[in-house]
Design a protein around this motif. Structure first.
Motif, PDB file in Angstrom:
ATOM      1  N   LEU A  20       0.838  -1.190   0.000  1.00  0.00           N
ATOM      2  CA  LEU A  20       0.000   0.000   0.000  1.00  0.00           C
ATOM      3  C   LEU A  20       0.881   1.251   0.000  1.00  0.00           C
ATOM      4  O   LEU A  20       1.598   1.516   0.969  1.00  0.00           O
ATOM      5  CB  LEU A  20      -0.925   0.001   1.222  1.00  0.00           C
ATOM      6  N   ALA A  21       0.826   1.979  -1.121  1.00  0.00           N
ATOM      7  CA  ALA A  21       1.578   3.231  -1.271  1.00  0.00           C
ATOM      8  C   ALA A  21       0.679   4.374  -0.802  1.00  0.00           C
ATOM      9  O   ALA A  21      -0.109   4.911  -1.580  1.00  0.00           O
ATOM     10  CB  ALA A  21       1.997   3.426  -2.727  1.00  0.00           C
ATOM     11  N   ASN A  22       0.780   4.728   0.455  1.00  0.00           N
ATOM     12  CA  ASN A  22      -0.194   5.618   1.085  1.00  0.00           C
ATOM     13  C   ASN A  22      -0.321   6.968   0.392  1.00  0.00           C
ATOM     14  O   ASN A  22       0.676   7.615   0.068  1.00  0.00           O
ATOM     15  CB  ASN A  22       0.160   5.821   2.550  1.00  0.00           C
ATOM     16  N   CYS A  23      -1.576   7.377   0.200  1.00  0.00           N
ATOM     17  CA  CYS A  23      -1.898   8.640  -0.466  1.00  0.00           C
ATOM     18  C   CYS A  23      -2.526   9.604   0.538  1.00  0.00           C
ATOM     19  O   CYS A  23      -2.681   9.287   1.719  1.00  0.00           O
ATOM     20  CB  CYS A  23      -2.817   8.395  -1.652  1.00  0.00           C
ATOM     21  N   TRP A  24      -2.927  10.784   0.044  1.00  0.00           N
ATOM     22  CA  TRP A  24      -3.474  11.793   0.955  1.00  0.00           C
ATOM     23  C   TRP A  24      -4.556  12.671   0.323  1.00  0.00           C
ATOM     24  O   TRP A  24      -5.192  13.459   1.014  1.00  0.00           O
ATOM     25  CB  TRP A  24      -2.362  12.687   1.495  1.00  0.00           C
ATOM     26  N   ASP A  25      -4.791  12.542  -0.969  1.00  0.00           N
ATOM     27  CA  ASP A  25      -5.827  13.318  -1.640  1.00  0.00           C
ATOM     28  C   ASP A  25      -6.185  12.607  -2.945  1.00  0.00           C
ATOM     29  O   ASP A  25      -5.545  11.609  -3.304  1.00  0.00           O
ATOM     30  CB  ASP A  25      -5.377  14.774  -1.877  1.00  0.00           C
ATOM     31  N   PRO A  26      -7.215  13.082  -3.671  1.00  0.00           N
ATOM     32  CA  PRO A  26      -7.588  12.385  -4.902  1.00  0.00           C
ATOM     33  C   PRO A  26      -6.465  12.317  -5.930  1.00  0.00           C
ATOM     34  O   PRO A  26      -6.339  11.317  -6.647  1.00  0.00           O
ATOM     35  CB  PRO A  26      -8.777  13.209  -5.421  1.00  0.00           C
ATOM     36  N   GLY A  27      -5.639  13.364  -6.019  1.00  0.00           N
ATOM     37  CA  GLY A  27      -4.552  13.351  -6.994  1.00  0.00           C
ATOM     38  C   GLY A  27      -3.509  12.300  -6.683  1.00  0.00           C
ATOM     39  O   GLY A  27      -3.100  11.529  -7.570  1.00  0.00           O
ATOM     40  N   SER A  28      -3.056  12.241  -5.437  1.00  0.00           N
ATOM     41  CA  SER A  28      -2.058  11.228  -5.082  1.00  0.00           C
ATOM     42  C   SER A  28      -2.654   9.823  -5.172  1.00  0.00           C
ATOM     43  O   SER A  28      -1.955   8.857  -5.469  1.00  0.00           O
ATOM     44  CB  SER A  28      -1.496  11.494  -3.681  1.00  0.00           C
ATOM     45  N   ALA A  29      -3.968   9.709  -4.914  1.00  0.00           N
ATOM     46  CA  ALA A  29      -4.629   8.413  -5.065  1.00  0.00           C
ATOM     47  C   ALA A  29      -4.638   7.978  -6.524  1.00  0.00           C
ATOM     48  O   ALA A  29      -4.407   6.805  -6.844  1.00  0.00           O
ATOM     49  CB  ALA A  29      -6.048   8.484  -4.518  1.00  0.00           C
TER      50      ALA A  29
END
Length: 272
Positions: A20-29
C-alpha cells in the motif's frame, strides 16, 4: 475476486503480500492507482499535512471524511483510511467517525492504541464492528499496535506484549494487526506464528526485503508517510531555490523529516 469492494479488500490480504503506497488526496490516489496499486490507503500524517495540520489527532474529522469521500468518488479501487485513534477517547464517537467513512465508500480503516490502554482500544474496536454490521459492510479493521513504535514493552518482551494485545483486539473485532517499527525477522516470524490476524508492517530502514517478508508470512506492507515526506521535501527545496534565484533548476532535495513537517504545520487553532 468478489464484486464488492469490501470483500475485494479482504481477499487482497489472502493472496500474498499487499503493498500500500499511502496517499493523501484524490490526486495522489490517482497516481497510486496509475502506478499499479491494487488498493488505496491514506496516511494520517500526509492527509493532515495536506490540509495544513500536524499529525497526531489535530485534523478535524470532517476533513478526513470529506477527503475520503473525494478519493472514493474518483477511484474505483478499495479504500482504507487511517483514522488515528478515532479522534476521541469515546468509543461511540470513534464508531461515529468510522460510520461516516463507510457511508462515503471506505471499506477499511486503521485505528491505533497509541498511548491509550488495550481496554479502551477493545471498546473502540467493538463499537466500530457494531457500526459496520449495522451498515452490512465487511469492514477491514486494521488494529495498529504501538508496542514497538512507542517502546511500550522492554526489548525481549515486545513480541509477547504484541501477541497479548492482538488476541484481545481480534476478539473485539479486529481484522488485521499493524505493528509499525517491527523489523527483526525473528520477531516478525514469531508474531506471524502467534496470531491468525494478517500482519501489516511499515517500510522502515532495516526491514527485510520483499522476498523475505513474503517467506515470513507478512500480508501487508505500508509506505506510511514516507512518500509524502519525499514530496513535501521536494516542494520545499524547489520553492526555496526559486525564491533565492528565480530559477527552477533546483538540485535534488531529500525527503523532509516527519518531525520537521509536523513543526511546519503547527500554528494557531483553525489557522489552516
Amino acid at each position: 475476486m468478489s464484486d464488492s469492494l469490501d470483500r475485494q479488500f479482504i481477499e487482497l490480504h489472502e493472496q500474498g503480500l499487499l503493498l500500500l503506497a499511502n496517499c493523501w488526496d484524490p490526486g495522489s490516489a490517482r497516481i497510486a492507482a496509475r502506478a499499479g496499486a491494487p488498493a488505496l490507503a491514506t496516511s494520517s500524517a500526509a492527509l493532515a499535512w495536506s490540509h495544513g495540520y500536524p499529525d497526531g489527532g489535530k485534523l478535524p474529522p470532517h476533513l478526513l471524511v470529506e477527503t475520503a469521500s473525494r478519493i472514493a468518488a474518483t477511484n474505483p479501487l478499495p479504500l482504507t483510511v487511517d483514522m488515528e485513534d478515532g479522534y476521541s477517547d469515546d468509543p461511540d464517537e470513534a464508531a461515529r467517525v468510522a460510520d461516516e467513512l463507510m457511508v462515503v465508500g471506505v471499506v477499511g480503516i486503521n485505528i491505533e492504541d497509541g498511548a491509550g490502554t488495550p481496554e479502551l482500544m477493545c471498546e473502540k474496536l467493538a463499537a466500530i464492528r457494531r457500526a459496520a454490521q449495522k451498515r452490512a459492510v465487511s469492514l477491514f479493521i486494521n488494529a495498529r499496535c504501538d508496542v514497538y513504535l512507542r517502546g511500550l514493552a522492554p526489548e525481549g518482551g515486545r513480541v509477547a506484549a504484541v501477541l497479548e494485545r492482538a488476541a484481545r483486539y481480534q476478539e473485539a473485532g479486529a481484522s488485521g494487526l499493524f505493528v509499525p517499527g517491527l523489523r527483526d525477522p525473528g520477531e516478525i516470524a514469531a508474531i506471524v506464528a502467534g496470531t491468525s490476524l494478517p500482519l501489516n508492517v511499515m517500510a522502515v530502514p532495516g526491514l527485510p526485503p520483499l522476498a523475505q517478508l513474503r517467506e515470513l508470512g507478512v500480508r501487508r506492507l505500508s509506505a506510511g508517510s514516507a512518500i509524502a515526506e519525499g514530496m513535501f521535501g521536494y516542494v520545499k527545496g524547489v520553492t526555496e531555490h526559486f525564491l533565492a534565484t528565480g530559477t527552477l533548476d533546483a538540485p535534488p532535495a531529500g525527503p523532509a523529516r516527519y518531525s520537521e513537517l509536523n513543526a511546519w504545520m503547527e500554528g494557531p487553532e483553525g489557522a489552516a
